[in-house]
Design an enzyme around this catalytic site. Sequence first.
Site, PDB file in Angstrom:
ATOM      1  N   GLU A  38       2.354  -3.581  19.048  1.00  0.00           N
ATOM      2  CA  GLU A  38       3.192  -2.389  18.842  1.00  0.00           C
ATOM      3  C   GLU A  38       4.662  -2.716  19.073  1.00  0.00           C
ATOM      4  OE1 GLU A  38       0.710  -0.007  21.554  1.00  0.00           O
ATOM      5  OE2 GLU A  38       0.505   1.434  19.915  1.00  0.00           O
TER       6      GLU A  38
ATOM      7  N   GLU B 135      -7.348  -1.083  21.745  1.00  0.00           N
ATOM      8  CA  GLU B 135      -7.425   0.071  22.658  1.00  0.00           C
ATOM      9  C   GLU B 135      -8.748   0.821  22.562  1.00  0.00           C
ATOM     10  OE1 GLU B 135      -4.859  -0.875  20.941  1.00  0.00           O
ATOM     11  OE2 GLU B 135      -3.103  -0.861  22.242  1.00  0.00           O
TER      12      GLU B 135
END
Length: 704
Positions: A105, A125
Site C-alpha cells: 500500500e 490482510e
Amino acid sequence: MTAEYKVHGDIAVITLNNPPVNGLGLATRQGIVAGLEQANADAAVKAIVLTGAGKAFSGGADIKEFGSPKALQEPNLLSVIGAVEKSAKPVVAAVHSVAMGGGLELALGAHYRIAAPGTQVALPEVKLGLIPGAGGTQRLPRVLGVETALNLIVSGEPVKSELLASLPGQKLFDKLAASAESLPEEALALAREVAAKHAADGSAFPLVRNLPCKHPLGDAYFQFARNMVKGMAKNYPAPGKCVDAVQAATQKKFDDGMVFERDLFINLMWTPECRALRHLFVAERAASKIPDVADDTPKRDIRQVGVIGAGTMGGGITMNFLNAGIPVKMLEMKQEALDRGIATIRKNYEAQVKKGKLKQDKYEQRMSLLSTTLSYDDLKDADLIIEAVFEEMDVKEAVFKQLDAVAKPGAILASNTSTLDVDKIASFTQRPQDVVGMHFFSPANVMKLLEVVRGKATAKDVLATVMAVAKKIKKTAVVSGVCDGFIGNRMIEQYSRQAGFLLEEGATPAQVDKAVEKFGFAMGPFRMGDLAGNDIGWAIRKRRYTEKPDLKYSKTADLLCELGRYGQKTGAGWYDYVPGKRDAIPSQLVVDMIEKHRKDLGITPRKISDEEIVQRLVFSLVNEAAHILEEGIASKASDIDMVYLTGYGFPIWRGGPMHYADQLGLFNVAEAMKRFAKNPLDDAKFWQPAPLLARLVAEGKTFN
Ligand code: NAI
C-alpha cells in the site's frame, strides 16, 4: 529511527530498516516522513527513492504493534502514504523480495514503482480476517484491473512481480529491474529520468488515485464475485467485504472509497473471526518459543535421520524428512516389513504425482534420499533417530537400549509414543538428556501438528533443535510435558467421555456429530471414532477401569466394540459403511443398541439441544485444558489452542478452545458447568471447575 536517509548525487534514498521484514512500526513510519521532509527541504535533491534494507521492501504492519495503540499513532500508515503522494519531489518505490500488506500500500502511494524480479507481492490482510486498510482495495484495482486485484485481495496469496509486470495494461510497476542486484542502480536512474522529465515539461506527478477504475460488466461482475466468495469462505466475513470495498472503488470518488474501506476495516477488526485469526497468527509464532529456552540456544546439526519402524507412523514420519531434503534410514526387524513400508511411501508419492501435485523427478529425488537397514549399526551416523515401533513399553525398552549402544554421542533419540511415559523411555538409556518425545499425528505426512514431549531430563538444546527441525519439515510444534495423553489426547479423552453421556441421555451419534460439525469441527466425535478405530479408545478405557475404577464412563462405546464395530476398517462402527466408500450412514442397529442400553439403565431419554451438545463437548475440553495449564504440561493457553487448531480440526475461526472460552467469558463457561453438574445423568465430578478456571473467574481474567 528505523529508516535511513542517504543522498546519492541528486537523489535522496530512504531505506526502511526494521528487521526482519521492515514492518511499518511507529519508528519506521516516523523515519519515512522525516526522510521525505529532509529531501523536500534540500534544494540539491531532485527525486526520492524509497526502498527497504535486507530481505524485504516491507512486509507490512509491524506485528509487535499488533492491537496496541502505537499502530494508530501518528504518523499512521495513511498519513505516511499521504506524505509520499504529496511530496514536491517525485518518489520512486524500489521494491524487492517482499512487498506485502501495508508495504504494498505504501508503494502504491509512490509516483513511480520499479520492482526486482522475484518480489512476492500480496495483500494478505484477509488471512487475519481483515481487508487491506490503507488504500489497498482502492489503489490496486486501479493499477491491475478489477479482477486481478480482487483475486489478489480475496486470496491474500503472494504473486511474483515478474508475473504481474507481464500483464497487459498493468500500471503496478513502471519498470521491472534486470535483477535484485541491479535494482538500486536502476532505481536511481529511473528517479533521475523522471525528475528531469517533470522539470522539463512541468507535468504533475502520476498518482494511482487519479487512474480510472471500472469493470466492463459493472455491478453484474461484483454480484458474480460475491457469490463465488460466499461459497468459498462461508465462515468468514472478510472476503465478502473485500468484494464490497473493490466495488466501491468502481463506484465512488477515490476519497469516499477510502472512507468506505476504512469503515469496513474497523468493523471487521472487532468480529470474532478476525480476533480468532489474529490470535492464531500470534499463537503460531508464540508456540515456537519455550519460556526457559533462549532463542539463541545453539542447535545440533541434523543432517541424517533414522526412523525405527516402517509402519503407519514410521512411513509418514519418513516422508516429512524426504520432502525437506533430509536423508532417512529406516530400520525394521524384517525385510518384508521394510518392503511394505517402502511400498506405502511409493504409493503415497505416486498418488501425488498422478494428481499433478508432485513432479516425477522430485519424486525420484526424494526416494533417492531413503535407505533401509535391518541392523542398528547402520544408525551410528544418524543425528536424530525417531522410534515408531509398537506401543508397548517392553518393545520401546529393547529399542532404546540398542539405540543407546550404537548412536553417536549427541544424537537425539526421539519416541513417537502417544501414551507411554517418555521419562521411563529415557531411563532405558545412559543419556536421558538426549531423549525427547516427537508425537506426530496420523497421517504423519499430512497433519501439521507435532507435540514435542519434554522429559524431566531433556536438554534445552535438544528442545531447541527439535523445534527447528519441526519448522524445517513444516510442522506446527507445541511443547508438552509428560503426562498420559500429552496435551491433545488427554483433552480428547474427556470430550469422548462426555460424548458417551450424551448418547445415554437421549442423543444419537448422528445428532451429536451434526451439532459439532455445525459448530465447525471438521468431524464430530463419532465419525472421528469410526475413522481412527473405536478399538483404540476401548483399549484405553479398559486400562482406566483398573487404574481409576471410580471414574464414570458411558458403556455405549464398549457395547459397540463388543459387536466388532471398530469403524471404517471393519466396515461398521457408529455408522454403517458401503464397501469402498467413506460416507457415514446412520445405523438403525446402533440406535437400537443405545435404546436398549438406556432401558437397561432405566433412563428416559430427553431431547438435547444442539447448543447443549456443543457446550458440553467444548467445555469438557476447556476444563481439562485448565488442569493441563495449571500443571505446567502446557506453558501457555495459546499452545493448547494451536494443538486443537492444527491437530483436532477445531474451527479456525473460533480460535481454539481457550480463545473461544475467553471470548464467551470464563464466568459464563463456569456457570454452564454448574448447570451440567446438576444433571443427574451427567457426572457431577466431571464438571468440578479446574482450580485455575475457578481462580480466573474469581479474578475476572482470561486464559490468554
Ligand atoms: P504400526 O503397527 O503401523 O507400525 C509399527 C512398526 O514397527 C511395524 O512395522 C513393526 O514391524 C515395527 N516394529 C515393531 N517392533 C520393532 C522393533 N523392535 N524394531 C524395529 N521395528 C519394529 O504402528 P503405528 O501406528 O505406526 O504406531 C507406531 C508408534 O506410533 C506407536 O508408539 C504409536 O503409539 C505411535 N502413534 C501412532 C499413531 C497412529 O495414529 N497410528 C499416532 C501417533 C503416535
